[in-house]
Motif scaffolding. Structure first.
Motif, PDB file in Angstrom:
ATOM      1  N   SER A  18      -8.306  -5.704   5.267  1.00  0.00           N
ATOM      2  CA  SER A  18      -7.359  -5.208   3.700  1.00  0.00           C
ATOM      3  C   SER A  18      -5.999  -5.964   3.401  1.00  0.00           C
ATOM      4  O   SER A  18      -6.015  -6.376   2.272  1.00  0.00           O
ATOM      5  N   ASP A  70      -3.263  -3.115  -6.026  1.00  0.00           N
ATOM      6  CA  ASP A  70      -3.366  -3.431  -3.973  1.00  0.00           C
ATOM      7  C   ASP A  70      -3.436  -5.009  -3.738  1.00  0.00           C
ATOM      8  O   ASP A  70      -4.557  -5.261  -3.481  1.00  0.00           O
ATOM      9  N   THR A  72       0.934  -1.092  -0.432  1.00  0.00           N
ATOM     10  CA  THR A  72       0.306  -0.029  -0.232  1.00  0.00           C
ATOM     11  C   THR A  72       0.814   1.112   0.228  1.00  0.00           C
ATOM     12  O   THR A  72       1.007   2.164  -0.193  1.00  0.00           O
TER      13      THR A  72
HETATM   14 MG    MG Z   1      -1.759  -2.460   2.269  1.00  0.00          MG
END
Ligand code: MG
Ligand code: ADP
Length: 414
Positions: free
Chosen positions: A224, A270, A109
């Motif tokens: 995430s 991502d 990220t």
């Molecule tokens: Mg990440």
């Protein structure tokens, strides 16, 4: 029209002369916060910037890549070496995909989004896209952006608001499916696409998606690390007709405008933490913790490699590609055009060197870092990519909708 065709052919030649030029594989080493200079340990060496030499252990040896980024390299340097050429190519009509692959916490990220003082691949690509538009006054451009997340093999639209309950149920959102047709290729529907006309607008739409992603997770980090975030920027362009925009409003005139609408897509991805892709026995018993999309991505890349060894002709390759398990996961299905060759691909693999300086013991995730390195070198050898430029003549006539959108929303050069 002739000149354009010639230069398109020249482009194609230069792309195929060096087939591997279409796939850029890079490794980026994250600084280990709080540790003394890990390189003192002399267990690895990246001094030539193209390979990483591991001195110790069973897996010791030299791994080759297009770029190896040191802990000193900032995002701008990463962008310039690993993504800039690809982004420019997308503006010229090729499909391009950048993805960040690596264990959770290694800097995926950070590399894609970056920070205010060290903007990542996504904001730098956006700046570049608009520079290209300013430098290319003979064409007019339309940009559309979408932002989706794949979580537990479900697609969520990050541009329609907070998307999911903590257990990953799609909430109030309509289920998003993947479809395919000959004109659009593989696409997600219903998926919101925003038309944007400035860098600020584009950044704002993406920030909205980031926000939706955050809001969705009471356990944001857990979520995430298990989901894939996919930003797609669709670039449409066509020759600007001399005499200004007025002429395009005349439908008859518009129909004979030279060239059609050229459509290409930049995908910025991502990926979920690669530790979730591990296919060992222990993990397999965890069931839902296995990330099917990441596993299938690994399989597709590995299989592409063995296919390449066994076949020589383009025709054979094409027929082999048909049997690759793209349909086994949402990610590989969505990325099928990118992974089957009709695209430029840049894979940025992020790793962290442990405080001992040893690769194999980095983060005490024995083997995970080496898995990333191996994934990266497999990808380098194995994605067979023959990028093709979007064909303008196919767009002509068939794309009345696009032409109308271009008339209305084309980006004016200041
Ligand atoms: Mg990440
Ligand atoms: P991932 O997305 O792979 O899980 P992150 O990008 O969130 O990892 O990075 C984890 C932490 O490490 C974050 O605090 C991030 O700011 C920091 N970080 C990652 N890469 C770098 C880098 N190259 N330089 C400085 N800090 C970094």
């Amino acid at each position: 029209a002739r000149g354009r065709a010639d230069s398109a052919a020249a482009d194609r030649n230069s792309m195929t002369k060096d087939g591997k030029g279409n796939v850029i594989v890079s490794v980026r080493i994250r600084p280990d916060v709080g540790a003394k200079d890990a390189r003192q340990e002399q267990e690895w060496d990246i001094s030539n910037k193209r390979s990483l030499v591991a001195y110790r252990g069973r897996e010791g040896g030299e791994y080759y890549y297009d770029n190896v980024f040191d802990t000193q390299d900032n995002n701008a340097r990463v962008y310039d070496a690993a993504a800039k050429r690809l982004v420019r190519r997308v503006m010229e009509g090729y499909h391009g995909t950048v993805f960040a692959y690596g264990m959770t916490g290694t800097g995926k990220t950070f590399s894609m989004q970056g920070t205010a003082t060290n903007p990542g691949v996504i904001p730098l690509a956006i700046t570049d896209i608009f520079s290209y538009i300013r430098e290319t006054p003979h064409r007019e451009f339309l940009l559309r952006v979408s932002y989706l997340e794949i979580y537990n093999e479900k697609i969520h639209d990050l541009l329609v608001g907070p998307v999911a309950t903590p257990n990953g149920a799609p909430g109030a959102q309509e289920e998003i499916k993947l479809r395919e047709d000959s004109k659009r290729g593989v696409y997600a529907t219903p998926l919101k696409e925003e038309i944007v006309q400035s860098p600020t607008q584009l950044l704002r739409v993406i920030a909205r998606g980031d926000n939706a992603r955050r809001v969705a997770g009471t356990q944001f980090n857990a979520r995430s690390s298990r989901s894939h975030a996919v930003v797609q920027i669709v670039v449409e362009s066509r020759e600007r007709v001399p005499g200004g925009s007025g002429t395009l409003k005349d439908p008859k005139r518009s129909a004979i405008a030279p060239g059609g609408v050229r459509v290409s897509t930049l995908s910025l991805i991502d990926l979920a933490g690669s530790e979730k892709a591990a296919d060992n026995k222990e993990r397999r018993t965890e069931g839902s913790h296995i990330n099917k999309s990441l596993l299938t991505l690994g399989t597709v890349i590995a299989r592409l490699s063995s296919d390449k060894e066994k076949t020589t002709s383009e025709k054979d390759k094409a027929s082999k590609e048909k049997h690759l398990p793209y349909r086994d996961s949402k990610l590989t299905r969505l990325l099928q055009p990118a992974l089957s060759g009709n695209s430029l691909v840049s894979i940025l693999c992020t790793i962290q060197i442990g405080s001992s300086g040893s690769i194999a013991t980095a983060n005490s995730h024995t083997g995970e870092t080496l898995n990333t390195l191996k994934f990266a070198s497999r990808a380098k050898n194995n994605i067979i990519s023959h990028a093709k430029k979007a064909d303008e003549s196919l767009g002509a006539g068939a794309d009345a909708g696009s032409r109308a959108l271009l008339d209305r929303y084309r980006i004016e050069i200041q």
